[in-house]
Design a protein around this motif. Sequence first.
Motif, PDB file in Angstrom:
ATOM      1  N   ARG A 116       0.805  -1.272   0.015  1.00  0.00           N
ATOM      2  CA  ARG A 116      -0.057  -0.179  -0.105  1.00  0.00           C
ATOM      3  C   ARG A 116       0.915   1.274   0.128  1.00  0.00           C
ATOM      4  O   ARG A 116       0.354   2.379  -0.141  1.00  0.00           O
ATOM      5  N   MET A 118       3.054   4.052  -1.004  1.00  0.00           N
ATOM      6  CA  MET A 118       3.163   4.737  -2.476  1.00  0.00           C
ATOM      7  C   MET A 118       4.449   5.740  -2.413  1.00  0.00           C
ATOM      8  O   MET A 118       4.934   6.140  -3.521  1.00  0.00           O
ATOM      9  N   THR A 172       4.392   3.180  -9.681  1.00  0.00           N
ATOM     10  CA  THR A 172       2.685   3.093 -10.026  1.00  0.00           C
ATOM     11  C   THR A 172       1.979   4.285  -9.435  1.00  0.00           C
ATOM     12  O   THR A 172       0.978   4.433  -9.766  1.00  0.00           O
ATOM     13  N   ALA A 173       2.795   5.146  -8.537  1.00  0.00           N
ATOM     14  CA  ALA A 173       2.027   6.378  -7.994  1.00  0.00           C
ATOM     15  C   ALA A 173       1.879   7.305  -9.168  1.00  0.00           C
ATOM     16  O   ALA A 173       0.729   7.902  -9.356  1.00  0.00           O
ATOM     17  N   ALA A 176      -0.883   6.327 -11.392  1.00  0.00           N
ATOM     18  CA  ALA A 176      -2.176   6.697 -11.115  1.00  0.00           C
ATOM     19  C   ALA A 176      -2.569   8.152 -10.937  1.00  0.00           C
ATOM     20  O   ALA A 176      -3.745   8.490 -11.068  1.00  0.00           O
ATOM     21  N   LEU A 204      -2.554  12.009  -5.205  1.00  0.00           N
ATOM     22  CA  LEU A 204      -2.186  10.778  -5.354  1.00  0.00           C
ATOM     23  C   LEU A 204      -3.059  10.042  -4.380  1.00  0.00           C
ATOM     24  O   LEU A 204      -3.757   9.132  -4.818  1.00  0.00           O
ATOM     25  N   THR A 205      -3.131  10.514  -3.103  1.00  0.00           N
ATOM     26  CA  THR A 205      -4.029  10.106  -2.387  1.00  0.00           C
ATOM     27  C   THR A 205      -5.559  10.040  -2.732  1.00  0.00           C
ATOM     28  O   THR A 205      -6.346   9.314  -2.220  1.00  0.00           O
ATOM     29  N   ALA A 207      -6.363   9.868  -6.039  1.00  0.00           N
ATOM     30  CA  ALA A 207      -6.452   8.755  -6.974  1.00  0.00           C
ATOM     31  C   ALA A 207      -6.563   7.229  -6.509  1.00  0.00           C
ATOM     32  O   ALA A 207      -7.340   6.473  -7.038  1.00  0.00           O
ATOM     33  N   ARG A 208      -5.731   7.272  -5.288  1.00  0.00           N
ATOM     34  CA  ARG A 208      -5.568   6.020  -4.607  1.00  0.00           C
ATOM     35  C   ARG A 208      -5.846   6.051  -3.213  1.00  0.00           C
ATOM     36  O   ARG A 208      -4.854   6.325  -2.414  1.00  0.00           O
ATOM     37  N   ASP A 210      -6.426   4.172  -0.745  1.00  0.00           N
ATOM     38  CA  ASP A 210      -5.777   3.350   0.100  1.00  0.00           C
ATOM     39  C   ASP A 210      -4.256   3.518   0.152  1.00  0.00           C
ATOM     40  O   ASP A 210      -3.611   2.666   0.844  1.00  0.00           O
ATOM     41  N   ALA A 211      -3.687   4.655  -0.454  1.00  0.00           N
ATOM     42  CA  ALA A 211      -2.281   4.771  -0.379  1.00  0.00           C
ATOM     43  C   ALA A 211      -1.677   5.416   0.718  1.00  0.00           C
ATOM     44  O   ALA A 211      -2.434   6.139   1.295  1.00  0.00           O
TER      45      ALA A 211
END
Length: 336
Positions: A116, A118, A172-173, A176, A204-205, A207-208, A210-211
């Motif tokens: 998890r 990032m 991958t960050a 995303a 980033l958080t 978009a993700r 769960d990051a």
Amino acid sequence: MNEHEPAVSVVVCVYTEDRWEDILAAVASVRAQSRPALETLLVVDHNQALLERLAKEYKETDGVRVLANAGPRGLSAGRNTGIAASHGGIIAFLDDDAVAERDWLRHFAEGYTDPRVMAVGGRTMPVWASGRRPVWFPEEFDWVVGCTYRGLPRGRVRVRNVLGGNASFRRTAFDAAGGFATGIGRDGDRRPLGCEETELCIRLTRARPDAVLLIDDRAVIHHRVPEAREHFGYFRSRTYAEGLSKALVARSVGAGKGLESERRYATRVLPAGVARGVRDALLARPGGAGRAGAIAAGVLTAAAGYVLGSLRARRGGTTFTVAEIERNTEGDGGRR
């Protein structure tokens, strides 16, 4: 290195020959890591003479590549160029006037054992040109000179954002969230705007959700602070620029998230710093009154910058663009 651990590419963005010795020291510190980097990418920001000089310097050095910033002038586009050209599953960033301790990359890599995670940042220590901290300069404002400041949590902890001069991201960050926003970060010796890493981390958080973003204060670098930045004039200019930058971040991601950490900093960390300064002044300790006054001045100038930056942003006078990272694999196995 465990064969299952992702390889780390290190990106160092450079722009001036005035930092030649610093650049060489930064690269040497990466090459001396206990956990070797896959590669070091030196991204030169629109300076042909420096590009050619570095290409010649590292022509015979395996694992070091020199390339030109492929985007507009500035730190954000330079970082995006390095990300696009890199091969590692993790991309780490090191300032061109800093040196990393030997276990810097090892501590970064350890953070990514959790899928998890990032981003992982580290601790940046100032190296004052005069040999000592100016007595009036409050530790709460060490971010002014690009360093870790009093008030940040200690250990390996979850944070809203990492600090760009000593940071790493999972590749991958960028898939995303896209890359660093251009138009918000530093551009050579112009007004020292910043916060591009804050904007990216919040994006980033979103978009993700769960990051996880971490700071591990064992991942240490030492950042040179030139004499010109030890003066109050630079302090005032940099805090004003921070206000301008925070206005852009708030415009991009909303004031709630964009100023989340700053509210705690302003309501808890800074008042405690003023109290320490006043106490030291009453005890006749050197610099106490100066530190308390510098904190107050820093707050006022940052607030002024934020107000002006907000007005400009509403009127459309300041814009920035989020870049998508397109991998550039053509010919990237060699050096330029």
